[in-house]
Design an enzyme around this catalytic site. Sequence first.
Site, short mmCIF file in Angstrom:
data_model
loop_
_atom_site.label_atom_id
_atom_site.label_comp_id
_atom_site.label_asym_id
_atom_site.label_seq_id
_atom_site.Cartn_x
_atom_site.Cartn_y
_atom_site.Cartn_z
N ASP A 205 0.84 -1.20 0.00
CA ASP A 205 0.00 0.00 0.00
C ASP A 205 0.87 1.25 0.00
O ASP A 205 1.94 1.27 0.61
CB ASP A 205 -0.90 -0.01 1.23
CG ASP A 205 -2.05 0.98 1.13
OD1 ASP A 205 -2.31 1.48 0.02
OD2 ASP A 205 -2.66 1.28 2.17
N GLY A 206 0.40 2.28 -0.69
CA GLY A 206 1.08 3.56 -0.66
C GLY A 206 1.75 3.96 -1.96
O GLY A 206 2.38 5.02 -2.04
N TRP B 133 2.96 7.76 -2.81
CA TRP B 133 4.40 7.95 -3.05
C TRP B 133 4.61 8.75 -4.34
O TRP B 133 5.42 9.68 -4.39
CB TRP B 133 5.07 6.59 -3.16
CG TRP B 133 6.56 6.62 -3.34
CD1 TRP B 133 7.51 6.56 -2.36
CD2 TRP B 133 7.27 6.70 -4.59
NE1 TRP B 133 8.77 6.61 -2.90
CE2 TRP B 133 8.65 6.69 -4.27
CE3 TRP B 133 6.89 6.77 -5.92
CZ2 TRP B 133 9.65 6.76 -5.26
CZ3 TRP B 133 7.87 6.85 -6.90
CH2 TRP B 133 9.24 6.84 -6.57
N ASN C 195 -10.21 -3.25 -6.92
CA ASN C 195 -9.32 -2.35 -7.65
C ASN C 195 -9.73 -2.11 -9.10
O ASN C 195 -9.20 -1.19 -9.76
CB ASN C 195 -7.87 -2.85 -7.62
CG ASN C 195 -7.21 -2.65 -6.27
OD1 ASN C 195 -6.23 -3.33 -5.94
ND2 ASN C 195 -7.72 -1.73 -5.46
N ARG D 201 -10.72 1.45 -10.16
CA ARG D 201 -9.75 2.53 -10.38
C ARG D 201 -9.78 2.99 -11.83
O ARG D 201 -10.32 2.30 -12.71
CB ARG D 201 -8.35 2.04 -10.00
CG ARG D 201 -8.22 1.75 -8.51
CD ARG D 201 -6.80 1.43 -8.11
NE ARG D 201 -6.69 1.28 -6.67
CZ ARG D 201 -5.53 1.15 -6.02
NH1 ARG D 201 -4.39 1.13 -6.71
NH2 ARG D 201 -5.52 1.03 -4.71
N GLU E 291 0.11 -12.34 13.37
CA GLU E 291 0.51 -11.11 14.03
C GLU E 291 0.53 -10.00 12.98
O GLU E 291 1.05 -10.20 11.88
CB GLU E 291 1.91 -11.26 14.64
CG GLU E 291 2.00 -12.30 15.74
CD GLU E 291 1.19 -11.94 16.97
OE1 GLU E 291 1.08 -10.73 17.27
OE2 GLU E 291 0.66 -12.86 17.63
#
Length: 247
Positions: free
Chosen positions: A26-27, A31, A74, A77, A214
């Site tokens: 993600d990102g 960016w 997605n 998009r 986790e």
Amino acid sequence: MALFNIFKKEKTAGAAVPQHIAIIMDGNGRWAKKRGLPRSAGHAVGAETFRTIATYCKDIGVKYFTVYAFSTENWKRPQDEVNALMDLFRKYLVEAAETMAEKNIAVRVLGDLSVLPEDIQALIRDCDKIADQLEDPAVACLCINYGGRDEIKNAVRAIAQKVQEGALTPEDISEQTITQHLYTAGMPDPDLIIRPSGEIRISNFLLWQSAYAEYYFTDILWPDFKPEDLDRAIEEFHRRSRRFGGV
């Protein structure tokens, strides 16, 4: 990079690294936006980050590495962004077919592949044939057109079909039955799931498989994610107490 040396030293013992690490990539868009670039540029750099981290995972002894590359949502998009992502998948799958044997990394694609462009489906089949021939490889999984709820829905449909055909009774259905009908059949559940970019949600990723995973969240955008960031996530993983419902 001292931690890297520790992992390399202990990896034969199987205790130094999680067996299965999953990442929500993600990102990429943010960016690119920060640099005044099109979103497709962020995806291109993110793809290079995937190559780097997948190789690093193999080097430190991680057996399974799974990334969320393209979700069932997605498709909403902009079309030019979807097209750019499909081109990246094409490029990577061609590269994977050429290098899997040399690196002993089996590339698998998980998701509802039936709606992908036919040439991409053909490239996935080519990769599967090569991966099937590798001996005890590390496994890198790309989740494309993947959604956790969609995966469970498809598993339930497949099980219901077997019940309808008389091959299975409702009483026979167990957690293992469901696990065996997921895209990840034959793989262990993820031990550690990493989400870069500062978002704190699971976004419909590996819903069934993540029951005892986790989670590790970081503000780093995926294109900036480095091996040392993975080291930090693994360090945090080892500080956790995993009781799996026990004491």
